[in-house]
Write an enzyme that holds these catalytic residues in place. Sequence first.
Site, PDB file in Angstrom:
ATOM      1  N   ARG A   6      -0.707  -8.341  13.278  1.00 46.52           N
ATOM      2  CA  ARG A   6      -1.253  -7.333  12.358  1.00 46.52           C
ATOM      3  C   ARG A   6      -2.094  -8.004  11.273  1.00 46.52           C
ATOM      4  O   ARG A   6      -3.137  -7.479  10.852  1.00 46.52           O
ATOM      5  CB  ARG A   6      -0.114  -6.515  11.740  1.00 46.52           C
TER       6      ARG A   6
ATOM      7  N   ARG B  43      -9.798   1.024   8.312  1.00 49.07           N
ATOM      8  CA  ARG B  43      -9.420  -0.334   8.709  1.00 49.07           C
ATOM      9  C   ARG B  43     -10.542  -1.041   9.447  1.00 49.07           C
ATOM     10  O   ARG B  43     -10.401  -2.210   9.795  1.00 49.07           O
ATOM     11  CB  ARG B  43      -8.207  -0.265   9.619  1.00 49.07           C
TER      12      ARG B  43
ATOM     13  N   ARG C 232      11.622  -5.871   5.691  1.00 47.44           N
ATOM     14  CA  ARG C 232      11.688  -4.567   5.018  1.00 47.44           C
ATOM     15  C   ARG C 232      12.330  -3.465   5.864  1.00 47.44           C
ATOM     16  O   ARG C 232      12.313  -3.505   7.088  1.00 47.44           O
ATOM     17  CB  ARG C 232      10.312  -4.140   4.511  1.00 47.44           C
TER      18      ARG C 232
ATOM     19  N   LYS D 149       0.832  -1.216   0.000  1.00 49.21           N
ATOM     20  CA  LYS D 149       0.000   0.000   0.000  1.00 49.21           C
ATOM     21  C   LYS D 149       0.863   1.261   0.000  1.00 49.21           C
ATOM     22  O   LYS D 149       0.626   2.179  -0.771  1.00 49.21           O
ATOM     23  CB  LYS D 149      -0.930   0.024   1.236  1.00 49.21           C
TER      24      LYS D 149
ATOM     25  N   ARG E 173      10.850  -0.292  10.975  1.00 42.46           N
ATOM     26  CA  ARG E 173       9.733  -0.049  11.878  1.00 42.46           C
ATOM     27  C   ARG E 173       9.757  -1.015  13.054  1.00 42.46           C
ATOM     28  O   ARG E 173      10.075  -2.192  12.883  1.00 42.46           O
ATOM     29  CB  ARG E 173       8.412  -0.219  11.111  1.00 42.46           C
TER      30      ARG E 173
END
Length: 226
Positions: free
Chosen positions: A182, A98, A137, A23, A171
């Site tokens: 998540r 969400r 990532r 996203k 992160r």
Amino acid sequence: MDGATTPTTTPILILLGPPGAGKGTQARKLEEGFGLIQLSTGDLLRAAVKDGTEAGRAAEAVMKAGGLVSDDIVLAILTDRLAQEDCARGVVLDGFPRTTAQAEALDAMLAERGQGIRAVISLEVDDEAMVKRVSGRFTCGTCGEGFHEEFKPTAITGVCDACGSRNMTRRADDNAETARSRLEAYTEQTAPLVAYYDARGTLARVDAMGDIDAIGAQINQIVSGA
Ligand code: AMP
């Protein structure tokens, strides 16, 4: 985007998809390609945590655990950002809504302003691949370019290919354990929004497992035709 299908003059796009679906990456491409503003509630919340605001203090533990921050906090943060002048150019919502309550609140907010949603793009991916994508990532803290240990490594270890900075960041919630939580939050609370927008005729589905640029090209086509 000719504005013929909805009453809005301000393009409002929504990117839906689980963590790691791309996203943020695709929102950045839309920002560059269409001059839209990327509006990521995750980024806004991380900034609030960093600044130690009341909302940030309330959100921090929930984010670390991979849960969803309360609708009240998220809506307040989003409404403030949307009211800023640059958003009149059009926005791409990344990570919002969400929950069904957030989607309904957005509908109500837009109806009040005589605006509509131009398109909702669902990035469809394989759940297990997501955990791997998310846990590898990292991002350049200087220019925002995203990388991945396995799928998109930097040419020189620790140096950003795009701007040459060594300011790489990761992160706090991008680890395998939090990624699973998540993903669960997504499946339980966010995935129903696919049906929510499908029923309203605004949904487009994109297979988001492939090449970043090929996915971007598909999204561009949808946005151009919407
Ligand atoms: P993201 O950067 O979109 O992956 O979001 C990171 C974290 O911020 C999520 O795991 C949630 O804890 C929180 N968050 C971001 N957007 C929302 C939202 N719309 N509603 C609730 N929590 C959110």
